[in-house]
Enzyme design. Structure first.
Site, PDB file in Angstrom:
ATOM      1  N   GLY A 257     -17.821 -29.044  18.460  1.00  0.00           N
ATOM      2  CA  GLY A 257     -17.006 -27.997  17.841  1.00  0.00           C
ATOM      3  C   GLY A 257     -16.994 -26.744  18.694  1.00  0.00           C
TER       4      GLY A 257
ATOM      5  N   SER B 128     -22.453 -28.906  22.967  1.00  0.00           N
ATOM      6  CA  SER B 128     -21.296 -28.977  23.858  1.00  0.00           C
ATOM      7  C   SER B 128     -20.020 -28.919  23.035  1.00  0.00           C
ATOM      8  CB  SER B 128     -21.335 -30.271  24.673  1.00  0.00           C
ATOM      9  OG  SER B 128     -21.209 -31.400  23.816  1.00  0.00           O
ATOM     10  N   LYS B 129     -18.878 -28.949  23.725  1.00  0.00           N
ATOM     11  CA  LYS B 129     -17.575 -28.821  23.064  1.00  0.00           C
ATOM     12  C   LYS B 129     -17.329 -29.933  22.055  1.00  0.00           C
ATOM     13  CE  LYS B 129     -15.354 -26.348  26.873  1.00  0.00           C
ATOM     14  NZ  LYS B 129     -14.297 -26.403  27.924  1.00  0.00           N
ATOM     15  N   ARG B 130     -17.948 -31.105  22.276  1.00  0.00           N
ATOM     16  CA  ARG B 130     -17.712 -32.202  21.335  1.00  0.00           C
ATOM     17  C   ARG B 130     -18.312 -31.918  19.964  1.00  0.00           C
ATOM     18  NH1 ARG B 130     -22.097 -35.875  20.925  1.00  0.00           N
ATOM     19  NH2 ARG B 130     -23.819 -35.424  22.344  1.00  0.00           N
TER      20      ARG B 130
END
Length: 570
Positions: free
Chosen positions: A307, A303-305
């Site tokens: 990177g 996921s975006k967390r």
């Protein structure tokens, strides 16, 4: 059980098979059948259903950027189609009217094109099975929903939102699956007409058998089976007339003659609903292949967390499409050899769905960077030089993007470049002269103690006499000839000669090949190709700094003043 479903078509079919639609009647060759005790589906596909041709699809929702997981799914579909001589279809699933945008659609198409995954049918290309946006296919969904209503496979459900919420709460209290238990599955015609006259909103619900199971033979995961009693009657058309995802997908895949559905494993539960719709509409069943998720290093869903996760982000970071495609292909697939370097054409030749692994693949950004470097250095030198030269000029390091300096600098520095953006750092490092900070470091102590001040004095004398400028003007051959003579005069050779020269002339303990580096530093000054703001320290300025070194203080271990901003490492 019988009392609950006495008036349902499914019970009548189980009791009197001759009344069933033709696709439900027991046949020796059928893979979809029913009996008094149970109902079972075995999903299978016959190539004869669509003339034997392979047709696959990638169907993104234009609600954001193309995730690397979606790109990997698109790639596997593309490789399967090309390896089988089939068609790769692009379909836009934009039925989420609130979140879908044409800007997102354009971004997805751009990313797929950048990766080199050209589609045979779809937006911008056309084809015989269009339109290729779900928002433009609503009349088709209405047509098949009406067919299901007429055949009794769906019914109108007039339950309010409050009633549905109450059903879920009761099921939760009883620790039962949240299946529909409303009355409209068995409502009389009079009850239905009464609600229609009142204008009560209704959905279309699919009538799911209350017993039995569904089994598919997934090309990646093997046999997968579900019990039908865990499903409940599900909605296929909302009260606003909009079709539900599983209904759209089934109608689209069937009417577009899709032979193989290759998608992420998170869609595996949807197969249960879709298989029931396939059979109710007497559509041939495609083969399914559910690809594992891409996981982060901590084995959670990427996921975006963690990177960057979108293809567009990696493109902006300087990654090549060749490196991205190669790396994505290896997330869950391999050709059975130790080889990890593949072009897109080689992947088409080697790919087989049987070699796709069903376990999750870890996304390793370090491995991706390394892979990109391999593809970057595999480019023809002219193309690599053009890419890097344009980068150096566009970011404001050089005044020109081509020429002898650019050619020689790319050749010298390419092994330190994994991304095009890395080229900035390695060139700025070459142009900088952090002499004082290097001399003050613990790592430089052996070189300093090896009478570095004596070499410095001889080097300054050679520069002032014009020996070094003359040698550098002759290029690498002239420089190497001078170094050999200089070493003889100092009775030094090998590391005892080259390490002092590297430190004193480049200001660093490590770096690319020294002779080429020093000649390039000279050329950068003589050609005037470096912009003033780049922090370049010319050969003349380096010798000025060298003269100011307090060797006595340095040898005593005293602090050495840091060089001026112009001379600092950028």
């Amino acid at each position: 059980m019988a009392s609950l479903v006495l008036n349902t078509p499914w019970l009548r079919i189980r009791s009197l098979p001759e009344l069933a639609p033709t696709f439900l009647r027991r046949r020796q060759s059928s893979s979809f059948y029913c009996s008094r005790r149970s109902f079972a589906v075995v999903a299978c596909f016959s190539a004869s259903n669509n003339g034997g041709s392979v047709r696959v699809r990638f169907a993104p929702s234009p609600t954001g950027n193309l995730h690397v997981g979606g790109a990997r799914t698109a790639l596997f579909n593309y490789l399967f189609a090309r390896s089988k001589g089939g068609k790769f279809v692009l379909r836009i699933e934009d039925t989420d009217l609130e979140r879908s945008t044409r800007e997102s659609e354009a971004a997805v198409l751009q990313d797929l094109s950048w990766l080199g995954l050209d589609w045979d049918e779809g937006p911008g290309v056309g084809g015989d099975f269009g339109p290729y946006r779900q928002s433009e296919r609503n009349a088709l969904y209405q047509q098949y929903a009406k067919k299901l209503l007429e055949s009794g496979h769906v019914y109108r459900c007039f339950c309010s939102s409050e009633e549905l919420v109450k059903m879920k709460e009761i099921a939760k209290l009883k620790q039962l699956p949240p299946v529909y238990t409303g009355k409209w599955a068995t409502a009389s015609e009079a009850e239905i007409e009464q609600e229609l006259e009142k204008g009560t909103p209704f959905t279309y619900r699919f009538r799911v058998p209350k017993e039995g199971s569904l089994k598919i033979n997934d090309l990646i995961r093997g046999e997968v089976c579900w019990n039908l009693d865990t499903l409940g009657d599900f909605v296929v058309m909302r009260s606003n007339g909009q079709p539900v995802y599983n209904f759209c997908v089934t109608v689209d895949d069937a009417t577009m003659a899709i032979s193989h559905v290759i998608r992420a494993e998170e869609h595996l539960p949807n197969t249960l609903r879709q298989a029931l719709i396939y059979k109710a509409l007497e559509f041939p069943m495609p083969q399914f292949a559910h690809v594992s998720l891409i996981l982060a290093p901590d084995r959670s869903k990427l996921s975006k967390r963690h990177g960057a996760t979108s293809v567009g982000q990696y493109r902006e970071m300087g990654y090549l499409p060749q490196g991205m495609v190669n790396y994505l292909a290896l997330l869950g697939w391999g050709d059975g050899t130790e080889n990890e370097f593949f072009t897109l054409e080689e992947l088409v030749e080697k790919f087989s769905i049987e070699r796709v692994n069903k376990s999750g693949a870890i996304f390793d950004s370090t491995k991706l960077r390394w892979m990109n470097g391999q593809h970057l250095r595999a480019l023809p030198i002219e193309k690599l030089t053009k890419l890097v030269g344009e980068r150096w000029k566009s970011v404001g390091i050089l005044t020109a993007s081509e020429g002898v300096f650019v050619d020689e600098a790319v050749e010298l520095l390419k092994d330190g470049i994994d991304l095009v953006t890395d080229s900035e750092k390695v060139l700025l490092n070459l142009l900088s002269y952090p002499l004082h900070s290097t001399l003050a470091s613990a790592e430089a102590k052996p070189a300093v103690e090896d009478k570095l001040h004596e070499v410095a004095a001889s080097l300054i004398a050679a520069y002032d006499s014009g020996e070094i400028p003359s040698a550098l003007a002759e290029g690498q051959a002239g420089w190497q000839k001078w170094v050999k003579a200089f070493g003889k005069s100092l009775k030094r050779k090998g590391k005892s000669l080259f390490m002092p020269l590297r430190v004193l002339l480049t200001g660093k303990l490590h770096g690319p090949e020294m002779a080429t580096s020093i000649v390039l530093i000279h050329k950068a000054g003589s050609l005037g190709i470096v912009v003033p703001q780049a922090g370049f320290v010319s050969m003349e300025e380096r010798f000025k700094i060298l003269r100011e070194v307090d060797w006595e203080a340095l040898n005593k271990g005293e602090s050495v003043p840091v060089e001026s901003t112009a001379a600092a490492s950028t």
